[in-house]
Design a protein around this motif. Structure first.
Motif, mmCIF file in Angstrom:
data_model
loop_
_atom_site.group_PDB
_atom_site.id
_atom_site.type_symbol
_atom_site.label_atom_id
_atom_site.label_comp_id
_atom_site.label_asym_id
_atom_site.label_seq_id
_atom_site.Cartn_x
_atom_site.Cartn_y
_atom_site.Cartn_z
ATOM 1 N N TYR A 4 0.807 -1.235 0.000
ATOM 2 C CA TYR A 4 0.000 0.000 0.000
ATOM 3 C C TYR A 4 0.837 1.282 0.000
ATOM 4 O O TYR A 4 0.362 2.333 -0.394
ATOM 5 N N TYR A 5 2.076 1.210 0.520
ATOM 6 C CA TYR A 5 2.894 2.428 0.626
ATOM 7 C C TYR A 5 3.581 2.795 -0.687
ATOM 8 O O TYR A 5 4.250 3.829 -0.764
ATOM 9 N N GLU A 6 3.444 1.921 -1.690
ATOM 10 C CA GLU A 6 4.093 2.219 -2.976
ATOM 11 C C GLU A 6 3.430 3.432 -3.633
ATOM 12 O O GLU A 6 2.258 3.746 -3.365
ATOM 13 N N GLY A 60 8.177 -3.146 -3.134
ATOM 14 C CA GLY A 60 8.054 -2.890 -1.700
ATOM 15 C C GLY A 60 9.458 -2.718 -1.172
ATOM 16 O O GLY A 60 10.328 -2.215 -1.881
ATOM 17 N N VAL A 61 9.692 -3.174 0.068
ATOM 18 C CA VAL A 61 11.050 -3.093 0.605
ATOM 19 C C VAL A 61 11.661 -4.498 0.658
ATOM 20 O O VAL A 61 10.938 -5.505 0.601
ATOM 21 N N SER A 62 12.994 -4.544 0.801
ATOM 22 C CA SER A 62 13.726 -5.816 0.617
ATOM 23 C C SER A 62 13.185 -6.978 1.448
ATOM 24 O O SER A 62 13.106 -8.102 0.945
ATOM 25 N N SER A 94 15.795 -0.806 1.289
ATOM 26 C CA SER A 94 15.715 -1.464 2.602
ATOM 27 C C SER A 94 15.018 -0.603 3.650
ATOM 28 O O SER A 94 15.255 0.599 3.758
ATOM 29 N N CYS A 95 14.161 -1.261 4.409
ATOM 30 C CA CYS A 95 13.359 -0.617 5.464
ATOM 31 C C CYS A 95 14.288 -0.174 6.596
ATOM 32 O O CYS A 95 15.130 -0.951 7.058
ATOM 33 N N SER A 96 14.117 1.053 7.078
ATOM 34 C CA SER A 96 15.027 1.577 8.111
ATOM 35 C C SER A 96 14.941 0.749 9.395
ATOM 36 O O SER A 96 15.939 0.534 10.079
ATOM 37 N N MET A 97 13.751 0.258 9.704
ATOM 38 C CA MET A 97 13.623 -0.528 10.929
ATOM 39 C C MET A 97 14.347 -1.870 10.798
ATOM 40 O O MET A 97 15.047 -2.312 11.708
ATOM 41 N N ALA A 98 14.191 -2.508 9.630
ATOM 42 C CA ALA A 98 14.861 -3.797 9.411
ATOM 43 C C ALA A 98 16.382 -3.617 9.534
ATOM 44 O O ALA A 98 17.081 -4.469 10.087
ATOM 45 N N VAL A 109 7.967 -8.980 10.882
ATOM 46 C CA VAL A 109 8.392 -9.345 9.524
ATOM 47 C C VAL A 109 9.356 -8.306 8.932
ATOM 48 O O VAL A 109 10.148 -8.614 8.050
ATOM 49 N N ASN A 110 9.333 -7.070 9.469
ATOM 50 C CA ASN A 110 10.255 -6.017 9.016
ATOM 51 C C ASN A 110 11.647 -6.286 9.575
ATOM 52 O O ASN A 110 12.122 -5.607 10.490
ATOM 53 N N SER A 111 12.285 -7.321 9.041
ATOM 54 C CA SER A 111 13.614 -7.733 9.510
ATOM 55 C C SER A 111 14.262 -8.532 8.387
ATOM 56 O O SER A 111 13.563 -9.083 7.525
ATOM 57 N N HIS A 154 12.880 1.023 15.888
ATOM 58 C CA HIS A 154 11.623 1.718 15.550
ATOM 59 C C HIS A 154 11.616 2.072 14.071
ATOM 60 O O HIS A 154 12.630 1.933 13.390
ATOM 61 N N CYS A 155 10.471 2.575 13.599
ATOM 62 C CA CYS A 155 10.350 3.006 12.201
ATOM 63 C C CYS A 155 10.603 4.511 12.119
ATOM 64 O O CYS A 155 9.989 5.289 12.861
ATOM 65 N N SER A 156 11.461 4.890 11.187
ATOM 66 C CA SER A 156 11.815 6.311 11.073
ATOM 67 C C SER A 156 10.647 7.153 10.548
ATOM 68 O O SER A 156 10.629 8.364 10.736
ATOM 69 N N VAL A 157 9.688 6.528 9.898
ATOM 70 C CA VAL A 157 8.527 7.263 9.377
ATOM 71 C C VAL A 157 7.471 7.413 10.493
ATOM 72 O O VAL A 157 6.986 8.516 10.763
ATOM 73 N N HIS A 158 7.149 6.339 11.150
ATOM 74 C CA HIS A 158 6.081 6.388 12.166
ATOM 75 C C HIS A 158 6.486 7.146 13.427
ATOM 76 O O HIS A 158 5.630 7.546 14.204
ATOM 77 N N GLN A 159 7.810 7.359 13.611
ATOM 78 C CA GLN A 159 8.225 8.173 14.769
ATOM 79 C C GLN A 159 7.901 9.651 14.561
ATOM 80 O O GLN A 159 7.998 10.458 15.488
ATOM 81 N N PRO A 204 0.275 0.592 14.360
ATOM 82 C CA PRO A 204 0.901 0.270 15.657
ATOM 83 C C PRO A 204 2.408 0.470 15.712
ATOM 84 O O PRO A 204 3.021 0.228 16.751
ATOM 85 N N GLU A 205 3.034 0.929 14.622
ATOM 86 C CA GLU A 205 4.453 1.302 14.680
ATOM 87 C C GLU A 205 4.630 2.697 15.296
ATOM 88 O O GLU A 205 5.753 3.126 15.546
ATOM 89 N N CYS A 206 3.511 3.418 15.520
ATOM 90 C CA CYS A 206 3.596 4.727 16.187
ATOM 91 C C CYS A 206 3.931 4.512 17.666
ATOM 92 O O CYS A 206 3.707 3.419 18.212
ATOM 93 N N GLU A 225 6.635 10.399 4.363
ATOM 94 C CA GLU A 225 6.922 9.490 3.241
ATOM 95 C C GLU A 225 7.941 8.446 3.676
ATOM 96 O O GLU A 225 8.910 8.775 4.350
ATOM 97 N N CYS A 226 7.744 7.219 3.225
ATOM 98 C CA CYS A 226 8.759 6.189 3.477
ATOM 99 C C CYS A 226 9.745 6.255 2.311
ATOM 100 O O CYS A 226 9.399 5.897 1.187
ATOM 101 N N PRO A 227 10.973 6.709 2.567
ATOM 102 C CA PRO A 227 11.918 6.871 1.459
ATOM 103 C C PRO A 227 12.174 5.556 0.733
ATOM 104 O O PRO A 227 12.334 5.535 -0.492
ATOM 105 N N SER A 228 12.185 4.452 1.479
ATOM 106 C CA SER A 228 12.491 3.154 0.859
ATOM 107 C C SER A 228 11.364 2.715 -0.071
ATOM 108 O O SER A 228 11.597 2.300 -1.206
ATOM 109 N N MET A 229 10.128 2.827 0.394
ATOM 110 C CA MET A 229 8.997 2.425 -0.451
ATOM 111 C C MET A 229 8.924 3.314 -1.700
ATOM 112 O O MET A 229 8.522 2.871 -2.759
ATOM 113 N N ASN A 230 9.328 4.566 -1.542
ATOM 114 C CA ASN A 230 9.229 5.511 -2.659
ATOM 115 C C ASN A 230 10.348 5.372 -3.691
ATOM 116 O O ASN A 230 10.334 6.043 -4.716
HETATM 117 FE FE1 SF4 Z 1 10.102 0.292 7.144
HETATM 118 FE FE2 SF4 Z 1 8.880 2.330 8.302
HETATM 119 FE FE3 SF4 Z 1 9.061 2.237 5.657
HETATM 120 FE FE4 SF4 Z 1 7.429 0.542 6.973
HETATM 121 S S1 SF4 Z 1 7.249 2.778 6.829
HETATM 122 S S2 SF4 Z 1 8.832 0.014 5.328
HETATM 123 S S3 SF4 Z 1 8.647 0.169 8.840
HETATM 124 S S4 SF4 Z 1 10.763 2.416 7.116
#
Ligand code: SF4
Ligand code: 13P
Length: 324
Positions: free
Chosen positions: A20-22, A54-56, A78-82, A110-112, A186-191, A214-216, A274-279
């Protein structure tokens, strides 16, 4: 370009999956969409190649669940949290838990990376997603064990609150006494979402519904009317098409729901979340990959080491069993 992409997908019998974040340009042409759990399930019994946008960790999980088909990603984003869950840090936590003689089961978001999932599989733990975390945590607690929850301290603490359990971050005061002991990630976007953003919207619109992922942080989730995975948020929005809402999750997704379902939706943060990785994935990247596949010179095919794949699969399958 869209027509060429569609033709090439058809020619090579390739399924296109997108989170969905794409970006809309990708999301709108995908065959399969969903939250992390749904996407993992939907891509599970494919017989022909898959392109995952999506992300890796999502591409890696799809490959581990489908070892016999080629899985490609236009971008290895790659997802910042992973990334936060570095192998050595996780191994150090596990050593500490063992030294303290804590009887635990690892539950890994799963974000790992596949390496981390493999460590969890070897220790008989399970993967979870945001929509399955409650079921997986109950499964572990019912075995009278404590949980080492990684990498998202927010998801771990939010679930503990919902399930009436005690959670803390590893090495925090009295952490050994908690039911859920969290890795400090943590997630850099949801923080980006803050309790004061909620106060701001509530002042302007007293009846506004606050909807968050719930990542907030727990401070944000405590003030929310609804907490859910991306699919659960989408369902909530569909069920409340006339309510004013402020939503705390990724921008592309929130903006799409505002445009297509409910114009009275606001983005909860004051900066664009914005999630830089998804974008990173664009239509052009997808087109280039398909041209390369067509010329028999594919790139970005996901490969996972055999032993890592075997042990990660143990942990992924546990989630599949528990959520079936
Ligand atoms: Fe990772 Fe956060 Fe992007 Fe989700 S929104 S993919 S947890 S960086
Ligand atoms: P969902 O499983 O809710 O789709 O979440 C994935 C994600 O990365 C959220 O940041």
């Amino acid at each position: 370009m869209i027509n060429s992409i569609k033709k090439l997908l058809k020619k090579h019998n390739i399924t296109l999956a997108a989170h969905y974040y794409e970006k809309d340009e990708i999301f709108n042409i995908a065959d399969l969409t969903g939250d992390s759990l749904e996407l993992a399930k939907k891509t599970m019994n494919l017989k022909t190649p898959l392109i995952f946008c999506g992300v890796s960790f999502m591409g890696e999980s799809a490959k581990i669940l489908n070892p016999n088909i080629p899985v490609y990603m236009p971008k290895l984003a790659s997802c910042s949290m992973a990334r936060m869950a570095e192998e050595q840090k996780v191994k150090n936590d596990i050593k500490l838990l063992q030294k303290e003689k804590i009887d635990f089961i690892p539950v890994c978001y799963v974000n790992s990376s596949a390496n981390i999932k493999a460590i969890v599989g070897e220790l008989n733990g399970s993967i979870c997603t945001s929509s399955s975390a409650d079921k997986i945590i109950k499964w572990a607690i019912n075995q009278n064990k404590k949980i080492y929850f990684l990498p998202d301290k927010n998801l771990g603490r939010n679930m503990a609150k919902i399930l009436n359990l005690k959670a803390s971050i590893i090495k925090e005061d009295n952490w050994q006494k908690s039911d859920i002991i969290c890795f400090d990630g943590h997630c850099s976007v949801h923080q980006l979402f803050m309790p004061e953003h909620i106060d701001f919207y509530k002042e302007r619109f007293p009846d506004i519904k606050i909807v968050v992922h719930p990542e907030c942080s727990p401070e944000v989730c405590e003030k929310a009317d609804f907490i859910g995975s991306t699919s659960q948020i989408l369902n909530y929005v569909k069920e409340h098409p006339n309510e004013t809402m402020a939503i705390g999750t990724e921008f592309n997704f929130v903006n799409r729901m505002k445009r297509d379902i409910n114009p009275n939706i606001y983005v909860l943060s004051s900066t664009k979340p914005e999630c830089p990785s998804m974008n990173e994935t664009t239509l052009k990247e997808l087109y280039d990959l398909l041209i390369a596949i067509d010329k028999r010179k594919p790139y970005n095919e996901i490969k996972v080491d055999k032993k890592i794949a075997k042990n990660s699969l143990l942990a992924l399958n546990k989630m599949m069993e528990i959520t079936k």
